[in-house]
Write a protein that holds these residues in place. Structure first.
Motif, PDB file in Angstrom:
ATOM      1  N   ARG A 142       0.807  -1.212   0.000  1.00 11.11           N
ATOM      2  CA  ARG A 142       0.000   0.000   0.000  1.00 11.11           C
ATOM      3  C   ARG A 142       0.843   1.267   0.000  1.00 11.11           C
ATOM      4  O   ARG A 142       0.607   2.202  -0.787  1.00 11.11           O
ATOM      5  N   SER A 143       1.832   1.357   0.847  1.00  6.06           N
ATOM      6  CA  SER A 143       2.640   2.576   0.955  1.00  6.06           C
ATOM      7  C   SER A 143       3.386   2.858  -0.343  1.00  6.06           C
ATOM      8  O   SER A 143       3.425   4.005  -0.821  1.00  6.06           O
ATOM      9  N   GLU A 166       2.693   6.154  -2.736  1.00  7.30           N
ATOM     10  CA  GLU A 166       3.758   7.103  -3.041  1.00  7.30           C
ATOM     11  C   GLU A 166       3.936   7.257  -4.552  1.00  7.30           C
ATOM     12  O   GLU A 166       4.131   8.364  -5.059  1.00  7.30           O
TER      13      GLU A 166
END
Length: 282
Positions: A120-121, A125
Motif C-alpha cells: 500500500r505505501s 507514493e
C-alpha cells in the motif's frame, strides 16, 4: 463463470475514488471479462488508498501451464495484449494509475487483497508521484542507406571522376564512400542523443533508457533504432517537451527522431523492487 474456478487478473493500481467503480463498470478486459475494483476494507483505506483494477478469468485458461502454451499462440497473445492495453489506456485517460504487467495474476481476491495491503505505501507514493504526468517515448533511427550513394543529407554527391584502374578498384572505392556515409549517420545519432537529453531535461521529471528495438518491425523505412528512451512529463510541460525534442534533431538529416505519447506511465509505474513483488502468480 459461475461454478468455474477462477484467478484474479490485475491490470493496474488506481486511487480508490468514489467514482472509480462506476468508471470501470463500462470496461471489458481480457477474454471479454467485466472489469471491477478491488479495494481495501473500509476500516483500512485511509486517504487516497490504492485499489486494484481486476477481472476474474478462468483458471483452466490462465494457470501457469496453460499460459506456457498460450504464449506461443501469437494470435491469442496479440488479442490479450490489446485487451490489457485497452483497459490501461481507458483508465489513464480518466485517472492516475500504475499499469501492471500483462498476466499479473493471483489465486483469488483474498491473495490479491493481501498484496494490495502489503504494498500500500509503495503504491500510494508512486501514485502521488505520477499524478498529472504522462509518459512520452523518444526514439532515434539511423536512416537506411538507400544504396544510391547519396550522402547523409540525402543529396546526391558531386559526380566522381571515372575510377582509374580495374573494376575491382572502383568497387572498393564505392564501398569506402558508403562506409564513411554510414559512420557519419551514426555520429549524427550520437549528437542527437546528447541534444535530446539536454533538451528534455527542463521539461521531464524522470527518464528511462530502454533497450533499442531490433528486427523487421524496428527497421523498415525508419532505419535502425539506436535510441529508445521514455520520459515522464508533467501535463503542463507536454507541448514544450515535444517541441524541444523534435528541434534537437532538425539539422541532422542522417537520423530521424520520433516522439510518441502521451501514454500510460508503463516505464515509471513502480520502483524495481515493488514491480518484482507485484507480479503475483497463481
Amino acid at each position: 463463470m459461475t461454478g468455474e474456478p477462477t484467478l484474479t487478473y490485475v491490470y493496474a493500481v488506481a486511487v480508490a475514488t468514489p467514482g472509480l467503480d462506476t468508471f470501470v463498470a463500462a470496461l471489458r478486459g481480457v477474454g471479454d471479462a467485466p472489469v471491477t475494483v478491488l479495494s481495501l476494507p473500509e476500516e483500512d483505506p485511509g486517504p487516497a488508498a490504492p485499489a486494484f483494477v481486476t477481472s476474474e478469468v478462468a483458471h483452466a485458461d490462465w494457470h501457469e501451464e496453460a499460459l506456457r502454451v498460450r504464449f506461443e499462440d501469437l494470435a491469442w497473445l496479440e488479442a490479450t495484449a490489446r485487451a490489457h492495453h485497452h483497459v490501461i489506456q481507458a483508465l489513464s485517460d480518466g485517472t492516475t494509475i500504475l499499469p501492471l504487467r500483462m498476466a499479473t495474476l493471483y489465486q483469488d481476491r483474498e491473495r490479491a487483497l493481501a498484496a494490495l495491503r502489503e504494498q500500500r505505501s509503495a503504491f500510494a507514493e508512486r501514485l502521488a508521484l505520477l499524478a498529472h504526468h504522462a509518459e512520452y517515448g523518444v526514439k532515434v533511427y539511423v536512416r537506411p542507406d538507400t544504396g544510391t550513394g547519396t550522402g547523409a543529407d540525402g543529396a546526391a554527391p558531386a559526380a566522381a571522376p571515372p575510377a582509374a584502374g580495374s573494376p575491382g578498384k572502383a568497387y572498393l572505392q564505392a564501398r569506402k564512400r558508403q562506409h564513411h556515409a554510414r559512420e557519419d549517420r551514426y555520429q549524427q545519432a550520437a549528437r542527437a542523443a546528447e541534444r535530446i537529453a539536454a533538451a528534455a531535461a527542463p521539461h521531464a521529471t524522470h527518464a528511462v533508457r530502454h533497450p533499442t528495438q531490433a528486427g523487421p518491425l524496428a527497421r523498415g523505412e525508419s532505419g535502425e533504432n539506436v535510441l529508445n528512451d521514455a520520459y515522464l512529463v508533467p501535463e503542463d510541460r507536454a507541448e514544450a517537451f515535444r517541441r524541444a525534442v523534435e528541434r534537437a534533431g532538425e539539422d541532422l538529416p542522417g537520423v530521424r527522431v520520433d516522439v510518441t505519447g502521451p501514454w500510460a506511465p508503463y516505464s515509471f509505474a513502480m520502483p524495481e523492487a515493488a514491480a518484482d513483488a507485484s507480479g503475483g502468480r497463481a
